[in-house]
Scaffold this motif. Structure first.
Motif, short mmCIF file in Angstrom:
data_model
loop_
_atom_site.label_atom_id
_atom_site.label_comp_id
_atom_site.label_asym_id
_atom_site.label_seq_id
_atom_site.Cartn_x
_atom_site.Cartn_y
_atom_site.Cartn_z
N GLY A 98 0.81 -1.22 0.00
CA GLY A 98 0.00 0.00 0.00
C GLY A 98 0.84 1.26 0.00
O GLY A 98 0.58 2.19 -0.76
N VAL A 218 1.31 8.31 8.82
CA VAL A 218 2.11 9.30 9.55
C VAL A 218 3.57 9.17 9.14
O VAL A 218 3.94 8.23 8.44
CB VAL A 218 1.99 9.16 11.09
CG1 VAL A 218 0.56 9.35 11.55
CG2 VAL A 218 2.55 7.84 11.55
N GLY A 248 6.54 3.03 9.86
CA GLY A 248 7.50 3.94 9.26
C GLY A 248 8.12 4.95 10.20
O GLY A 248 8.67 5.96 9.78
N1 PRF Z 1 0.68 2.09 5.05
C1 PRF Z 1 1.42 0.96 4.79
N2 PRF Z 1 2.73 0.92 5.03
C2 PRF Z 1 3.34 2.01 5.54
C3 PRF Z 1 2.64 3.19 5.82
C4 PRF Z 1 1.23 3.25 5.57
O1 PRF Z 1 0.53 4.24 5.78
C5 PRF Z 1 3.59 4.10 6.32
C6 PRF Z 1 3.34 5.48 6.76
N3 PRF Z 1 4.47 6.11 7.24
C7 PRF Z 1 4.82 3.44 6.32
N4 PRF Z 1 4.66 2.19 5.85
N5 PRF Z 1 0.81 -0.11 4.31
#
Ligand code: PRF
Ligand code: ZN
Length: 372
Positions: A98, A218, A248
């Motif tokens: 995503g 975020v 993240g």
């Molecule tokens: N969704 C997914 N992986 C991610 C994020 C997200 O919003 C983020 C946001 N920093 C990091 N990795 N599926």
């Protein structure tokens, strides 16, 4: 056969709200708060898995998107799954794609999923909730993530509202998809920077029987204060008795803040990426090893660190290795930064157990920031 529970045990709760827990997957137990190093395409850059293990890491993250390109998925299956591919026998979490897909310039989103081209002038590829689950099932990670849309922090309200409806519908389709028996599935809350939309997303996502919950969207450039607000609004909407993952994130100061708000899991490329660029973390703040101050510095990177790099080399030698351009420099730097992060997580866990997280956080940050 019924899937078993993730068995998240709350070992201690600090008066600040910080949580100390433990959960068990098919590949062992994970102590929380936990930091997961990133092995995007099936490896942690420059660094053997045994060294990542020695840093104290208990979970690695890998990405559906990168591992599904070309013939990589076939290769992973051919060697018997992601654990063998990565040479890692502890817990693995795969992200759904995503996030990676939504940073591609030519993506097209519909109810069905997202289409994109991964090579210039290449064929267009479609990633749907069902396809993401199928790939993640084949990869065989212990924890898999629902397929979501990570919206920009600058997206307007109407866009975020529509996007979060899509993320909820996709989350239901992910939960309805088949996984391997040992795999746990986490849902992801979105909602941009809008408090009410965060609460709405949390309500919808937590009504689906996931094994854990993540806050997505975020650390996408919104800054510390906005991130803090989003986490402080969203975390209390998540179930007490399941793991909470902040996707993240982030810098040590971000992790300390989010632990304070009751988050349990984190992942970020920062320790590994910074290491390769010669930015090293120490208890006294970050240092740029290529700086000429270190030309005749016989101290280790961090006198409190007992990693292989700090036990063996001085700052002046590491600086020399960086200027030599040999990949050894990156490996040694990564070993140190990952150890630094895992030492921080260990100290956080002990502070929570001893019900002194807030003073720990204050003192830790004071020392870390003193030399800036
Ligand atoms: N969704 C997914 N992986 C991610 C994020 C997200 O919003 C983020 C946001 N920093 C990091 N990795 N599926
Ligand atoms: Zn070290």
């Amino acid at each position: 056969m019924a899937q078993k529970d993730i068995q998240f045990t709350m070992l201690a709760k600090d008066k600040s709200g910080a949580r100390r827990g433990e959960f068990t997957t098919h590949h062992g137990s994970v102590q929380t708060p936990a930091f997961m190093p990133v092995g995007t395409a099936g490896y942690v850059h420059s660094t053997p898995a045994k060294d990542v293990e020695e840093s104290g890491s208990q979970v690695l993250l890998a990405n559906t998107y990168h591992l599904s390109l070309g013939d990589r998925l076939a290769s992973v299956k051919y060697v018997g799954g992601l654990h063998r591919f990565m040479g890692w026998n502890q817990t693995i979490l795969t992200d759904s794609g995503g996030f990676q897909v939504f940073s591609l310039p030519d993506r097209v989103i519909s109810d069905e999923g997202v289409t994109f081209s991964y090579e210039e002038e290449g064929e267009r590829v479609q990633l749907t909730p069902e396809r993401s689950m199928e790939i993640q099932r084949d990869l065989g990670a212990d924890i898999v993530m629902a397929f979501d849309e990570c919206v920009s922090h600058t997206a307007d309200r109407k866009y975020v509202e529509e996007s979060l409806a899509l993320t909820t519908a996709w989350a239901r389709r992910c939960r309805a998809s088949a996984l391997q028996e040992h795999q746990f599935l986490f849902g992801i809350v979105q909602g941009g920077i809008y408090d009410d939309l965060r609460r709405k997303s949390a309500k919808e996502i937590t009504s689906i029987p996931f094994d854990g919950f993540a806050i997505g969207g975020v650390s996408v450039g919104e800054g510390f204060d906005l991130m803090r607000r989003v986490v402080s609004v969203t975390a209390p909407c998540l179930p007490e008795d399941l793991p909470r993952y902040l996707m993240g994130v982030g810098l040590p100061e971000d992790i300390l803040e989010a632990v304070h708000q009751g988050m349990d899991m984190f992942d970020c490329v920062i320790p590994t990426r910074y290491a390769r660029q010669g930015t090293l973390f120490t208890r006294m703040g970050k240092l740029r090893i290529k700086n000429k101050n270190f030309r005749k510095d016989r101290y280790p990177l961090d006198t409190h660190c007992s990693c292989y790099t700090c036990r063996t080399f001085s700052r002046m030698v590491l600086r020399y290795l960086f200027f030599s351009g040999d990949p050894l420099a990156e490996t040694l730097a990564t070993i140190h930064n990952l150890t630094f992060y895992q030492d921080l997580m260990t100290d956080i866990r002990v502070a929570i157990e001893e019900n002194r997280f807030e003073s720990f956080k204050r003192e830790w940050l004071e020392r870390y920031r003193k030399n800036r």
